[in-house]
Design a protein around this motif. Structure first.
Motif, PDB file in Angstrom:
ATOM      1  N   ILE A 223      -2.159 -11.651   3.472  1.00 20.44           N
ATOM      2  CA  ILE A 223      -1.076 -12.563   3.858  1.00 20.44           C
ATOM      3  C   ILE A 223      -0.195 -11.853   4.891  1.00 20.44           C
ATOM      4  O   ILE A 223       0.202 -12.443   5.902  1.00 20.44           O
ATOM      5  CB  ILE A 223      -0.258 -13.009   2.622  1.00 20.44           C
ATOM      6  CG1 ILE A 223      -1.156 -13.820   1.681  1.00 20.44           C
ATOM      7  CG2 ILE A 223       0.969 -13.830   3.046  1.00 20.44           C
ATOM      8  CD1 ILE A 223      -0.497 -14.241   0.372  1.00 20.44           C
ATOM      9  N   ALA A 224       0.048 -10.572   4.651  1.00 18.20           N
ATOM     10  CA  ALA A 224       0.858  -9.800   5.601  1.00 18.20           C
ATOM     11  C   ALA A 224       0.138  -9.678   6.953  1.00 18.20           C
ATOM     12  O   ALA A 224       0.777  -9.747   8.009  1.00 18.20           O
ATOM     13  CB  ALA A 224       1.175  -8.427   5.009  1.00 18.20           C
ATOM     14  N   VAL A 225      -1.173  -9.544   6.930  1.00 19.69           N
ATOM     15  CA  VAL A 225      -1.923  -9.485   8.199  1.00 19.69           C
ATOM     16  C   VAL A 225      -1.759 -10.803   8.959  1.00 19.69           C
ATOM     17  O   VAL A 225      -1.472 -10.814  10.163  1.00 19.69           O
ATOM     18  CB  VAL A 225      -3.428  -9.187   7.959  1.00 19.69           C
ATOM     19  CG1 VAL A 225      -4.225  -9.331   9.254  1.00 19.69           C
ATOM     20  CG2 VAL A 225      -3.628  -7.798   7.371  1.00 19.69           C
ATOM     21  N   VAL A 226      -1.913 -11.911   8.247  1.00 15.66           N
ATOM     22  CA  VAL A 226      -1.759 -13.224   8.892  1.00 15.66           C
ATOM     23  C   VAL A 226      -0.359 -13.346   9.489  1.00 15.66           C
ATOM     24  O   VAL A 226      -0.185 -13.734  10.655  1.00 15.66           O
ATOM     25  CB  VAL A 226      -1.972 -14.374   7.875  1.00 15.66           C
ATOM     26  CG1 VAL A 226      -1.528 -15.711   8.467  1.00 15.66           C
ATOM     27  CG2 VAL A 226      -3.432 -14.439   7.441  1.00 15.66           C
ATOM     28  N   MET A 227       0.647 -12.978   8.698  1.00 16.50           N
ATOM     29  CA  MET A 227       2.024 -13.139   9.156  1.00 16.50           C
ATOM     30  C   MET A 227       2.303 -12.232  10.356  1.00 16.50           C
ATOM     31  O   MET A 227       3.011 -12.625  11.289  1.00 16.50           O
ATOM     32  CB  MET A 227       2.987 -12.825   8.014  1.00 16.50           C
ATOM     33  CG  MET A 227       2.975 -13.901   6.956  1.00 16.50           C
ATOM     34  SD  MET A 227       3.062 -15.535   7.720  1.00 16.50           S
ATOM     35  CE  MET A 227       3.624 -16.509   6.408  1.00 16.50           C
ATOM     36  N   ALA A 228       1.757 -11.039  10.328  1.00 16.17           N
ATOM     37  CA  ALA A 228       1.929 -10.137  11.475  1.00 16.17           C
ATOM     38  C   ALA A 228       1.306 -10.760  12.721  1.00 16.17           C
ATOM     39  O   ALA A 228       1.885 -10.718  13.815  1.00 16.17           O
ATOM     40  CB  ALA A 228       1.285  -8.787  11.167  1.00 16.17           C
ATOM     41  N   MET A 229       0.140 -11.372  12.565  1.00 11.99           N
ATOM     42  CA  MET A 229      -0.525 -12.003  13.716  1.00 11.99           C
ATOM     43  C   MET A 229       0.312 -13.177  14.236  1.00 11.99           C
ATOM     44  O   MET A 229       0.517 -13.328  15.442  1.00 11.99           O
ATOM     45  CB  MET A 229      -1.925 -12.493  13.317  1.00 11.99           C
ATOM     46  CG  MET A 229      -2.934 -11.375  13.074  1.00 11.99           C
ATOM     47  SD  MET A 229      -4.495 -11.996  12.367  1.00 11.99           S
ATOM     48  CE  MET A 229      -5.245 -12.802  13.789  1.00 11.99           C
ATOM     49  N   ASP A 269       3.413  -2.901   8.323  1.00 12.88           N
ATOM     50  CA  ASP A 269       3.612  -1.879   7.282  1.00 12.88           C
ATOM     51  C   ASP A 269       3.206  -2.413   5.903  1.00 12.88           C
ATOM     52  O   ASP A 269       2.580  -1.715   5.113  1.00 12.88           O
ATOM     53  CB  ASP A 269       5.087  -1.447   7.221  1.00 12.88           C
ATOM     54  CG  ASP A 269       5.476  -0.598   8.430  1.00 12.88           C
ATOM     55  OD1 ASP A 269       4.555  -0.170   9.162  1.00 12.88           O
ATOM     56  OD2 ASP A 269       6.691  -0.387   8.646  1.00 12.88           O
ATOM     57  N   LEU A 270       3.594  -3.652   5.672  1.00 11.07           N
ATOM     58  CA  LEU A 270       3.252  -4.242   4.373  1.00 11.07           C
ATOM     59  C   LEU A 270       1.729  -4.316   4.192  1.00 11.07           C
ATOM     60  O   LEU A 270       1.200  -4.129   3.099  1.00 11.07           O
ATOM     61  CB  LEU A 270       3.871  -5.644   4.262  1.00 11.07           C
ATOM     62  CG  LEU A 270       3.809  -6.321   2.893  1.00 11.07           C
ATOM     63  CD1 LEU A 270       4.530  -5.491   1.828  1.00 11.07           C
ATOM     64  CD2 LEU A 270       4.415  -7.724   2.952  1.00 11.07           C
ATOM     65  N   ALA A 271       1.044  -4.579   5.288  1.00 14.28           N
ATOM     66  CA  ALA A 271      -0.423  -4.674   5.222  1.00 14.28           C
ATOM     67  C   ALA A 271      -1.089  -3.307   5.335  1.00 14.28           C
ATOM     68  O   ALA A 271      -2.301  -3.181   5.148  1.00 14.28           O
ATOM     69  CB  ALA A 271      -0.932  -5.585   6.346  1.00 14.28           C
ATOM     70  N   ASP A 272      -0.286  -2.281   5.665  1.00 16.02           N
ATOM     71  CA  ASP A 272      -0.807  -0.929   5.900  1.00 16.02           C
ATOM     72  C   ASP A 272      -1.810  -0.884   7.054  1.00 16.02           C
ATOM     73  O   ASP A 272      -2.898  -0.316   6.950  1.00 16.02           O
ATOM     74  CB  ASP A 272      -1.425  -0.355   4.615  1.00 16.02           C
ATOM     75  CG  ASP A 272      -1.592   1.161   4.703  1.00 16.02           C
ATOM     76  OD1 ASP A 272      -0.898   1.784   5.531  1.00 16.02           O
ATOM     77  OD2 ASP A 272      -2.425   1.713   3.962  1.00 16.02           O
ATOM     78  N   VAL A 273      -1.429  -1.537   8.151  1.00 21.74           N
ATOM     79  CA  VAL A 273      -2.205  -1.438   9.395  1.00 21.74           C
ATOM     80  C   VAL A 273      -1.204  -1.117  10.510  1.00 21.74           C
ATOM     81  O   VAL A 273       0.003  -1.131  10.283  1.00 21.74           O
ATOM     82  CB  VAL A 273      -2.965  -2.754   9.714  1.00 21.74           C
ATOM     83  CG1 VAL A 273      -3.978  -3.070   8.630  1.00 21.74           C
ATOM     84  CG2 VAL A 273      -2.010  -3.935   9.891  1.00 21.74           C
ATOM     85  N   THR A 274      -1.676  -0.844  11.713  1.00 20.72           N
ATOM     86  CA  THR A 274      -0.741  -0.507  12.792  1.00 20.72           C
ATOM     87  C   THR A 274      -0.423  -1.746  13.627  1.00 20.72           C
ATOM     88  O   THR A 274      -1.196  -2.707  13.656  1.00 20.72           O
ATOM     89  CB  THR A 274      -1.332   0.570  13.728  1.00 20.72           C
ATOM     90  OG1 THR A 274      -2.462  -0.012  14.404  1.00 20.72           O
ATOM     91  CG2 THR A 274      -1.769   1.812  12.962  1.00 20.72           C
ATOM     92  N   VAL A 275       0.711  -1.678  14.315  1.00 22.86           N
ATOM     93  CA  VAL A 275       1.086  -2.772  15.209  1.00 22.86           C
ATOM     94  C   VAL A 275       0.024  -2.927  16.310  1.00 22.86           C
ATOM     95  O   VAL A 275      -0.333  -4.039  16.698  1.00 22.86           O
ATOM     96  CB  VAL A 275       2.488  -2.516  15.816  1.00 22.86           C
ATOM     97  CG1 VAL A 275       2.806  -3.504  16.922  1.00 22.86           C
ATOM     98  CG2 VAL A 275       3.544  -2.597  14.712  1.00 22.86           C
ATOM     99  N   GLY A 276      -0.501  -1.806  16.764  1.00 15.14           N
ATOM    100  CA  GLY A 276      -1.552  -1.862  17.795  1.00 15.14           C
ATOM    101  C   GLY A 276      -2.763  -2.651  17.308  1.00 15.14           C
ATOM    102  O   GLY A 276      -3.336  -3.470  18.045  1.00 15.14           O
ATOM    103  N   GLU A 277      -3.142  -2.419  16.069  1.00 16.21           N
ATOM    104  CA  GLU A 277      -4.291  -3.162  15.510  1.00 16.21           C
ATOM    105  C   GLU A 277      -3.997  -4.658  15.468  1.00 16.21           C
ATOM    106  O   GLU A 277      -4.857  -5.485  15.770  1.00 16.21           O
ATOM    107  CB  GLU A 277      -4.618  -2.662  14.095  1.00 16.21           C
ATOM    108  CG  GLU A 277      -5.283  -1.300  14.066  1.00 16.21           C
ATOM    109  CD  GLU A 277      -5.489  -0.798  12.639  1.00 16.21           C
ATOM    110  OE1 GLU A 277      -6.639  -0.458  12.310  1.00 16.21           O
ATOM    111  OE2 GLU A 277      -4.517  -0.735  11.861  1.00 16.21           O
ATOM    112  N   ILE A 278      -2.762  -4.986  15.075  1.00 16.65           N
ATOM    113  CA  ILE A 278      -2.377  -6.404  14.994  1.00 16.65           C
ATOM    114  C   ILE A 278      -2.396  -7.037  16.380  1.00 16.65           C
ATOM    115  O   ILE A 278      -2.883  -8.162  16.558  1.00 16.65           O
ATOM    116  CB  ILE A 278      -0.977  -6.546  14.347  1.00 16.65           C
ATOM    117  CG1 ILE A 278      -1.038  -6.161  12.872  1.00 16.65           C
ATOM    118  CG2 ILE A 278      -0.417  -7.966  14.526  1.00 16.65           C
ATOM    119  CD1 ILE A 278      -1.875  -7.068  11.986  1.00 16.65           C
ATOM    120  N   GLN A 279      -1.897  -6.304  17.363  1.00 19.37           N
ATOM    121  CA  GLN A 279      -1.855  -6.889  18.714  1.00 19.37           C
ATOM    122  C   GLN A 279      -3.262  -7.156  19.242  1.00 19.37           C
ATOM    123  O   GLN A 279      -3.531  -8.202  19.824  1.00 19.37           O
ATOM    124  CB  GLN A 279      -1.071  -5.971  19.653  1.00 19.37           C
ATOM    125  CG  GLN A 279       0.430  -6.146  19.410  1.00 19.37           C
ATOM    126  CD  GLN A 279       1.268  -5.042  20.018  1.00 19.37           C
ATOM    127  OE1 GLN A 279       0.735  -3.975  20.356  1.00 19.37           O
ATOM    128  NE2 GLN A 279       2.563  -5.278  20.133  1.00 19.37           N
TER     129      GLN A 279
END
Ligand code: MGD
Ligand code: MGD
Ligand code: MO
Length: 651
Positions: A223-229, A269-279
């Motif tokens: 859910i955090a990954v989706v929200m970050a995207m 952070d909540l998803a434990d991934v980097t902002v670069g990965e999300i971008q």
């Protein structure tokens, strides 16, 4: 059937195992014995090859451990009995219980032993006799089903080959190398043609090598990954957000407000991934059309339905619904071609027990209590949470009947075990949950003399309980009845016999007119989400994940393959007091299990991975550690949220 001079011949049949591929199988028979199984080269999805586990199915078929006669419990052991004797005892008990307590005192339970449509006729038998108590929800897909039903009002997928139209494909929690190998040729071809492949999975597996990007969030961090995207796309000047989405989606503002409640960094952070990965992920997904193939692992968590709803919403607001190459393909409607109107199921059942609560549910049932359980095509002791509770529930009924071909942990709880056919002796018809083709199963060889199909068992039992007429039709008649609503559309039984037939009712692109099957006709975007991932504790810092493995279907291990301790894969840092290959114990709140550690530096430090389906009587059953709980919707089991720790073996 085609013959060659040496009196060897082949039979075309289909694989009924619980898998999305439902392969078309060419079986070679010589002297009444099946000598070879191969994938049908003419089938568009099977493409001439079989998976690891079904290629080796003959070892199960001809295993000396197969059950070949009915068995009756005498104290702690079983004794062979005749069909007349066991069916007489079963029918008398059923009639007595119905008379004394009503049919709700009988429970019928069936799970994924076979995907064949004829298995529903057993459900129908119990409905006609009762209706009796049955399960509700689904430990396999329940949460995601409920999510897509809420969002779209209908659950089905884009045609498998529509993936050719995608510029980006996200495999969101999916391991096709294990669970659906016939997806691989389609993915490889797409990649060859320039499609970007992305894997999002907390567990590192072989599929990562097939992909251009691999993202390894924390378990339940989706859910955090989706929200970050979404936040990242919103911040990018709505680049990637479909400006017309408000014409076909409800609650856009509420959904976007949630995404704006944290920064991309906070969500990442909540998803434990980097902002670069999300971008990178957002940019690829936004340059669609983009397809999401959603696996089922992530919805076997407390927030399972919310997770799939978040993914659906991402696809909706980015304009990836209703377009070729887009969609969120969660599940193919394998029953979509069949006329199942004869069976009413939950609508008429006098009592429903959520499937994940099978054990505690049976024990707690009162008014009337459950006095008899009939289990078919399932191994609930091993596959459902709280194995010991399931075991206790089955062992303490007046009559437990288990229909299987092997002496499983569940069969060991029975008062009567009925031997049934394998898929190479069964007669049935199938859809698939990983594509839209239909297939017929034919008996390749005759079953051993005292072994019956599920339908034959019901046919033999029906006259003893006054239901002879309803179950007197032969299988051929049932097959034609099941295909009634598509027979004029090129999908009659004769059409299926003549070659591969796709369900004519299945669309190529879902919701192509952007009309959805919800009450408003629009996508029902999720409005409130709890994005917190499942938490571990200081004492129990690892999440247990019992996953499918290539060599085994569910709990159907090949003989001799369960001799060692269950293998438990961990990052070496998560087991610093141990060495690779050490024997240790995994302990949860519910119990402990002895395992052999396997170190893998590519895994996260907060998980321990074991195969699903290990047998209880071999000391390999992960479900002894898992509490019986239901997901946020759809009554799926919470299989993957159990905190555990490693401890030294207690001798
Ligand atoms: N060889 C083999 N094939 C099988 C089966 C089998 O037992 N053996 N079982 C069959 C059955 S019953 C089914 S339902 C299907 C299984 O279908 P799926 O359950 O979709 O199976 P997998 O492809 O293994 O996908 C599960 C993946 O979900 C990932 N996952 C778990 N939690 C999370 C999470 O929080 N987030 C994300 N993003 N991913 C997560 C796991 O790491 C795993 O890689 O396969 C079928 N195919
Ligand atoms: N911890 C954990 N537990 C899980 C999962 C997980 O990921 N983690 N996955 C869950 C999932 S996705 C699923 S679908 C369930 C599967 O749960 P089940 O469907 O109960 O699992 P199987 O081991 O496939 O058991 C099927 C049984 O049916 C028998 N069988 C095969 N064909 C026939 C037939 O024609 N007739 C009859 N009567 N019997 C037949 C087989 O011999 C086998 O014993 O398990 C769930 N359990
Ligand atoms: Mo499943």
């Amino acid at each position: 059937m085609s013959e060659n001079p040496e009196s060897q011949f082949t039979v075309l049949t289909a694989c009924n195992r619980d898998c999305g591929d439902s392969c078309s199988i060419v079986a070679t028979v010589a002297d009444n014995r099946i000598t070879k199984l191969a994938g049908d080269p003419n089938h568009p999805v099977t493409k001439g090859f079989l998976c690891h586990r079904t290629s080796r199915f003959l070892e199960r078929q001809y295993s000396p451990e197969r059950l070949t006669t009915p068995l009756v419990r005498i104290g702690d052991h079983f004794q062979p009995a005749s069909w007349d004797e066991v069916l007489c005892r079963i029918s008398q008990t059923m009639l007595t219980i119905r008379e004394e307590s009503g049919p709700a005192a009988i429970m019928h339970y069936r799970c994924g032993g076979s995907m064949g449509m004829m298995k529903l006729v057993t459900d129908y038998f119990f409905e006609k006799f009762g209706p009796v108590t049955i399960k509700t929800g689904d430990v396999c897909t329940g949460a995601g089903d409920a999510a897509q039903q809420a969002d779209f009002g209908r659950i089905d997928s884009h045609d498998l080959f529509d993936l050719k139209n995608s510029r980006t494909i996200i495999l969101w929690g999916k391991n096709p190398y294990v669970s659906q190998v016939h997806l691989l040729p389609v993915l490889r071809e797409a990649r060859k043609n320039g499609t970007r492949l992305i894997l999002i999975d907390p567990v590192h597996h072989q599929t990562a090598q097939l992909c251009d990007q691999y993202v390894q969030p924390r378990p339940g961090g989706d859910i955090a990954v989706v929200m970050a995207m979404v936040r990242s796309l919103l911040d990018g000047g709505s680049n990637g957000i479909d400006e017309t989405a408000d014409t076909y989606c409800d609650h856009i503002e509420e959904f976007c407000t949630q995404a704006r409640s944290r920064s991309v960094q906070q969500w990442a952070d909540l998803a434990d991934v980097t902002v670069g990965e999300i971008q990178l992920l957002s940019a690829s997904y936004a340059s669609g059309p983009s397809a999401i193939i959603s696996g089922w692992g992530m919805q076997r968590r407390a927030s399972g339905a919310a997770t799939i709803r978040a993914i659906d919403a991402l696809a909706a607001i980015t304009g990836n619904l209703g377009v070729a190459g887009g969609g969120v393909s969660y599940c193919f409607a394998r029953r979509g071609a069949f006329d199942l109107s004869f069976i009413k199921g939950e609508a008429v059942a006098p009592r429903l027990i959520p499937e994940p609560l099978f054990g505690p549910g049976i024990l707690a049932a009162s008014d009337p209590p459950i006095r008899m359980v009939w289990v078919t095509a399932a191994n609930p002791v091993v596959m459902l949470p709280e194995s010991h509770t399931v075991q206790q529930a089955l062992r303490t009924r007046e009559l437990t009947v288990v229909v299987d071909s092997f002496m499983t942990d569940t069969a060991l709880c029975a008062d009567i075990v009925l031997p049934t056919t394998t898929m190479l002796e069964d007669d049935d018809i199938l859809g698939a949950y990983g594509h839209h083709w239909l297939a017929e199963m034919r008996p390749v060889v005759a079953a051993p003399v005292d072994v019956k199909t599920d339908y034959e068992i019901i046919q033999n039992l029906a006259p003893l309980v006054g239901l002879q007429e309803e179950f007197s039709d032969d299988v051929e008649t049932w097959k034609r009845r099941l295909l009634r609503s598509v027979e004029d559309r090129g999908a009659s039984l004769d059409d299926i016999r003549a070659g591969s037939v796709r369900n004519p009712r299945a669309p190529g692109v879902m919701f192509a007119d952007r009309r959805f099957a919800t009450s408003s006709g629009r996508v029902n975007l999720v409005q409130t989400l709890n994005p917190s991932p499942p938490s571990t504790t200081l004492e129990r810092p690892l999440l247990l994940m019992a996953l499918a493995t290539a060599a085994v279907q569910g709990s159907q291990w090949l003989p001799g393959s369960q001799d060692d301790y269950l293998a438990a894969t961990v990052h070496p840092d998560a087991a610093s007091d141990y060495a690779d290959n050490d024997v240790a114990e995994i302990e949860s709140e519910c119990g402990s299990l002895t395992v052999r550690l396997r170190f893998d530096e590519q895994q996260r430090r907060d998980v321990v991975l074991v195969p699903k389906g290990g047998w209880l009587n071999k000391g390999r059953c992960a479900n002894t550690l898992i509490k019986a709980q239901t997901t946020d919707a759809g009554n799926c089991a919470v299989y993957f949220d159990t905190p555990v720790r490693l401890r030294k073996r207690q001798i």
